[in-house]
Design an enzyme around this catalytic site. Sequence first.
Site, PDB file in Angstrom:
ATOM      1  N   LYS A 147       0.841  -1.199   0.000  1.00 55.79           N
ATOM      2  CA  LYS A 147       0.000   0.000   0.000  1.00 55.79           C
ATOM      3  C   LYS A 147       0.882   1.258   0.000  1.00 55.79           C
ATOM      4  O   LYS A 147       1.861   1.344   0.751  1.00 55.79           O
ATOM      5  CB  LYS A 147      -0.914   0.007   1.230  1.00 55.79           C
ATOM      6  CG  LYS A 147      -1.738  -1.271   1.388  1.00 55.79           C
ATOM      7  CD  LYS A 147      -2.625  -1.566   0.178  1.00 55.79           C
ATOM      8  CE  LYS A 147      -3.286  -2.941   0.280  1.00 55.79           C
ATOM      9  NZ  LYS A 147      -3.940  -3.345  -0.969  1.00 55.79           N
ATOM     10  N   LYS A 185     -14.541  -7.172  -6.755  1.00 59.54           N
ATOM     11  CA  LYS A 185     -14.924  -7.507  -5.383  1.00 59.54           C
ATOM     12  C   LYS A 185     -16.406  -7.879  -5.374  1.00 59.54           C
ATOM     13  O   LYS A 185     -17.271  -7.049  -5.689  1.00 59.54           O
ATOM     14  CB  LYS A 185     -14.631  -6.330  -4.447  1.00 59.54           C
ATOM     15  CG  LYS A 185     -13.124  -6.121  -4.213  1.00 59.54           C
ATOM     16  CD  LYS A 185     -12.879  -5.258  -2.991  1.00 59.54           C
ATOM     17  CE  LYS A 185     -11.441  -5.295  -2.511  1.00 59.54           C
ATOM     18  NZ  LYS A 185     -10.481  -4.651  -3.401  1.00 59.54           N
TER      19      LYS A 185
HETATM   20 MG    MG Z   1      -7.469  -2.226  -3.997  1.00 63.38          MG
END
Ligand code: MG
Length: 366
Positions: A165, A265
């Site tokens: 990240k 997702k």
């Molecule tokens: Mg992502």
Amino acid sequence: MKITSISLYPFVLPLAKPYRLSGGRLLYEQLDSTFVKLETDAGIVGWGEGCPWGSTYLPAFPGGIRAAIAEMAPTIIGMDPRQTDVVNAAMDMALPGHLYVKSPIDQACWDIFGKSVGLPVYELLGGGIDQDLRIQSSIGTDTPEAMVADILARHAQGYRVHSPKIGENVDLDADRIRAIGEALPVGDSVTFDANRAMLPDSAIRLMHKTRSIDAYFEQPCETYEENLQVRRATTQPIILDESIVEFADIVRAQKDGACEAIGLKIERVGGITRARRMRDFCVQTGIRMNIEATGGSVLADTVATHLAQSTPNRFMRATWFCHEMLTVDPCEGGARNQQGTTRAPSVPGLGVEPKLHMLGEPTVHP
Ligand code: MG
């Protein structure tokens, strides 16, 4: 076959390590999940899970799932759960939009469908691919050295796809990207995921500074238009994640050449039925996919694994396991980590069942 009742079990999933979303959003120590049980007049029970990763990650929140299912319950009860498209159309009539609240109902319908015909859900989604699926590691933002150490530790555990990240500041992020690029074992692949924390100017500068490193960049900016601006000014492959919600989003992204891959997702797009439509479009148009849960226990991860297992391997990048970040395991069975890879369970339905003694008292509709 008819759905006779819907039971909702709110369930707190504590995280082993607190997790902070990029861009100054909230710190999480636990996730608020909801297990959804559908019962039928045939005696077959199906399970789904809704866990939108807190309330600040997406335009979705845990209480919304419980309230919206109560709203839709009179429509859903009495329907045949094996008619997944028909159930989804009815939910859309009862409550337009709110895709994430429909996902656990849709998952439970597929679980019942699979159990009713004695087949795992992936067989109903096009047929299982006889290959292991890669699980991607999730690497928190830290110093370049700590992030490299984390990736090498994950490599030793069998992971070959990594998702560090970023999104804090261009110079620091460039140091992280260079350090990781240099240390990455041959054959491993890396995605730098900003979770939409950057503005276009920063994302473009960062990608130019690190152009020589073989890497994907995921959802650098908040809006679709900002990400498209970045796409047009850079050359590295881009993954769109949060920007892909409705079917029209993936059609537009393909037409604009806005991304080379997406994060699909299941919960965000409204369940297996809708995710499968997007998956098929991506296979037809050459868009690679991460197929994964938004969050949740092994139940949510297993749902994603079934769709991934029925997706041609060439189009799959990886899946991701939220349940490995938790301190509780409230389910039996499901897709589990085997040295950085997994397979969907080969038993009828989803192949994962919550442990009822852990769940507490449900709210039951009707
Ligand atoms: Mg992502």
